[in-house]
Design an enzyme around this catalytic site. Structure first.
Site, mmCIF file in Angstrom:
data_model
loop_
_atom_site.group_PDB
_atom_site.id
_atom_site.type_symbol
_atom_site.label_atom_id
_atom_site.label_comp_id
_atom_site.label_asym_id
_atom_site.label_seq_id
_atom_site.Cartn_x
_atom_site.Cartn_y
_atom_site.Cartn_z
ATOM 1 N N HIS A 112 0.841 -1.205 0.000
ATOM 2 C CA HIS A 112 0.000 0.000 0.000
ATOM 3 C C HIS A 112 0.874 1.253 0.000
ATOM 4 C CE1 HIS A 112 -3.765 2.228 1.107
ATOM 5 N NE2 HIS A 112 -2.862 3.088 1.599
ATOM 6 N N GLU A 113 1.870 1.297 0.884
ATOM 7 C CA GLU A 113 2.717 2.486 0.979
ATOM 8 C C GLU A 113 3.635 2.615 -0.228
ATOM 9 O OE1 GLU A 113 1.791 4.526 3.091
ATOM 10 O OE2 GLU A 113 0.595 3.177 4.334
ATOM 11 N N HIS B 57 1.907 4.408 -2.954
ATOM 12 C CA HIS B 57 1.833 5.864 -2.792
ATOM 13 C C HIS B 57 2.994 6.588 -3.472
ATOM 14 C CE1 HIS B 57 -1.722 6.568 -0.529
ATOM 15 N NE2 HIS B 57 -1.355 5.872 0.533
ATOM 16 N N GLU C 131 -5.558 7.497 -1.906
ATOM 17 C CA GLU C 131 -5.870 6.318 -1.091
ATOM 18 C C GLU C 131 -6.622 5.242 -1.856
ATOM 19 O OE1 GLU C 131 -4.343 5.898 1.375
ATOM 20 O OE2 GLU C 131 -3.818 7.865 2.176
#
Length: 712
Positions: free
Chosen positions: A372-373, A376, A395
């Site tokens: 997930h990170e 980003h 997000e």
């Protein structure tokens, strides 16, 4: 303006006038006093007045409108390797910014005597004293305004960049033979617009300029939300000093910095930098699947990091590269943060913050959060939302891509990947339904400003809807609805078409700030007519982005969709547990013990959620559950559901697990406080208050505020 806002209800104002002047680079020189919990030092800002970028923005918009059949690529004529820094480039996961660096021009109609405001409290400038205009100030001084909250500004001064040897070569005007304001500003103008292939030289000069002496203090004032700076006689942004130094310090009670105890000392490392930002065009970068990476953690967690995290970083980085191409940043440092960090993770350029909660219970939660990170880096950092209310652009993409990256990192076969992704969709569908039932309708909208999204006043100021509401950071609506929208589009187009487009989109828009329509328009222009099936930007706005509740296309899809095999397996196990719970305490001698299947972590979460729907579960059943799945040793997501079961059924033998969770997994424990209080059970309420008393001093302030309202 000194605006008094109710942080539990109001929007966050962005006071800066980005239409007049922008910060192109900044240099920080700070000292940290751990005893007083104050960070103090200077920030040097290098500014560019608005005339140049206003023309660029207008030409960009005209180009986009005239080339409706082409992908519109935003960019500067002479691209600077340093991203433009302003309030809208920071991560949407941050609730406050000490310096959201941007600026504006306003008339100063006050009768100030020219004194500097060196007080540590806001001076309370009212809106009648500084009236905003469009930059034509007549005989009034230009006013630079920086978004700023909870800082004590001590001094502001102009930086004498002309004192740096070698910088005089940046002045193109032969008539500028003596050092003057115009001379210094000409130097900065040329410095900030150097082409990207001179980035090393540019960085060197930025560093040298930041050490240059001051050449005169500037007048300044502060209020609750901004810092205003002016120079007597500088009537326009062009005349205003283009290099300034601000001396400031933070406040221990400030909302942007949380202080906590060091767990076992700090590690100091040396880092090396590779070329950036040429990575998207650099041949060696495009083939670099795994960028250099390091992990920093307290000594007590280094074993867990070695066992889990360090093994996962290479395959997760490689997976992301295989899906989206070149990594936007040349290296990655991972910092394990203390238990009171208010989320499981946060990404910044070159550095990622991960909660220590992800290190326990196997590699599943650690892997998915890491993915997930990593996502980003593309969506949230390399590409950001131009309007802070459009968090789904960061997000939603990260949530959707984490599943794709994680399946690739595990080297799953297509069928297995599809099954796991369908199971996660099932879990998110349940969470979205809960969110819709428990949150105000106005906070369920992904594009709350609708047609005004991306609009600012003539000066560039704006507000962030619900930006000061402490409950917002616990909501997942922009994660979940954004995820389901992207999943809907990927299914409609097919994975091959969708991810091919996504790579093209990244290549086109990296380094830019975008709005929803930039993504949606390019998507629809790049897919065949037969795959659009009446899709339009307007329909997507109406169905997904501008309505509260669950989007109608998603409701239809969930009603029509068949349950995946992993979810069916969970239902079969739930049936077994319900049977176990109904059996009498004393069973017949010949009755066989129930045999339970081994479940994946996400399956365990779904199992416990189904069991939470049961009105009663006996202590014997709960004890058997705990023993069968070793629930106390599972990852934080599973343990969270287990704690909910403990609280709901008052399973006193496992209360220690709840206490441990509230102290060690604070990023996820806020909801549990509410469950403990709602039960109106004296022992549970005492447990909640005892845990809060132990942790409240170091707890994240927004979390502490929400919990305190639950308990008292």
């Amino acid at each position: 303006m000194d605006i008094q806002l109710d942080p539990a209800r109001d929007d966050l104002p962005l006071m800066a006038n980005t239409s007049h002047i922008l910060v192109k680079h900044y240099v920080l020189d700070l000292d940290v006093d751990f005893e007083s919990q104050v960070i103090e030092g200077t920030i040097v800002l290098f500014l560019e007045d608005g005339n140049r970028f206003k023309k660029q923005n207008s030409s960009i918009e005209e180009a986009c409108q005239s080339e409706s059949n082409k992908a519109c690529k935003f960019g500067m004529p002479e691209p600077c390797h340093i991203p433009v820094t302003n309030a809208r480039t920071f991560s949407s996961e941050m609730e406050y910014n000490d310096f959201a660096i941007c600026s504006k021009g306003e008339k100063d109609t006050s009768d100030k005597d020219g004194n500097h405001d060196n007080q540590e409290h806001a001076s309370g400038i009212s809106s009648s004293k500084y009236c905003c205009d469009t930059g034509n100030h007549g005989s009034e001084d230009f006013l630079l305004v920086l978004d700023c909250c909870d800082l004590s500004v001590l001094k502001v001064e102009e930086v004498d960049v002309a004192a740096v040897p070698g910088l005089e070569k940046f002045t193109r005007s032969p008539e500028l033979t003596v050092v003057s304001e115009e001379f210094r500003n000409q130097i900065v103008r040329e410095l900030v617009t150097l082409p990207a292939n001179r980035w090393r030289e540019q960085l060197d000069y930025y560093a040298r300029c930041s050490q240059a002496p001051g050449c005169g203090e500037l007048l300044f004032d502060t209020d609750t939300w901004s810092l205003q700076i002016r120079k007597t006689g500088a009537q326009t942004a062009t005349d205003f000093p283009h290099a300034i130094r601000i001396w400031y310090k933070t406040k221990p009670e400030g909302r942007s910095v949380t202080w906590t105890s060091d767990q076992s000392g700090r590690h100091v490392g040396v880092c090396s930098h590779m070329e950036y930002p040429c990575r998207f065009q650099n041949a060696s970068a495009t083939t670099q699947e795994i960028i250099p990476h390091r992990v920093f953690a307290p000594v007590c967690l280094t074993g867990a990091c070695q066992e889990t995290l360090l093994r996962l970083i290479p395959p997760c980085l490689s997976a992301a590269h295989s899906v989206l191409g070149a990594h936007p940043f040349s290296r990655l440092d991972v910092l394990i943060v203390p238990a009171n960090f208010p989320s499981l993770g946060m990404a910044s350029p070159h550095i990622m913050f991960l909660s220590q909660s992800i290190l326990t219970g196997g590699n599943h939660l650690c892997g998915t959060r890491l993915c997930h990170e990593i996502a980003h880096a593309w969506f949230g950092l390399a590409i950001g939302a131009r309007d802070w209310t459009e968090e789904w652009l960061s997000e939603g993409f990260a949530t959707h891509l984490e599943d794709v990256f994680w399946a690739t990192a595990q080297q799953l076969a297509p069928y297995e990947a599809r099954e796991q992704q369908e199971l996660r969709a099932c879990l998110r569908w349940r969470r979205l339904q809960d969110e819709m039932q428990c949150s105000p309708e106005e906070m369920q909208v992904l594009r709350p400003s609708k047609d005004k999204t991306g609009h600012t006043s003539d000066s560039g100021a704006s507000v962030i809807k619900h930006g000061l509401n402490p409950e917002k950071i616990f909501m997942q609506v922009h994660y979940l609805k954004g995820y389901f929208l992207l999943r809907f589009l990927a299914k409609r187009l097919g994975d091959e078409t969708y991810f091919s487009f996504l790579r093209k989109f990244v290549h086109t828009f990296h380094g830019q700030l975008i709005l929803s329509q930039d993504f949606l328009q390019m998507l629809l222009e790049n897919i065949p007519e037969e795959k659009r099936l009446e899709l339009s930007v307007e329909n997507i706005y109406q169905d997904w982005l501008e309505s509260s509740g669950i989007p109608k296309p998603l409701q239809r899809e969930r009603r029509a969709g068949a349950e995946c095999g992993l979810a069916r397996q969970v239902r079969a196990e739930v049936t077994k547990w319900i049977g176990v719970n109904r059996r009498p305490r004393k069973r017949k001698r010949r009755e066989k013990e129930e045999v339970f299947e081994k479940l994946l972590p996400d399956q365990l979460v779904l199992l416990l959620e189904h069991l939470l729907e049961q009105k009663t579960l006996s202590p014997r059943t709960l004890q058997s559950l705990q023993r069968t799945y070793h629930l106390q040793d599972q990852d934080a997501e599973v343990r969270h559901r287990w704690c909910e079961l403990i609280v709901k059924h008052k399973f006193t033998k496992a209360y220690k697990s709840v206490e441990r969770f509230l102290q060690e997994d604070q990023a996820m424990g806020v909801y549990l406080y509410g469950e403990l209080m709602v039960s109106e059970d004296a022992r549970q309420q005492q447990l909640a208050r005892r845990c809060f008393e132990r942790t409240k001093e170091q707890m994240d302030r927004s979390s502490a505020q929400v919990v305190a309202e639950m308990l008292f």
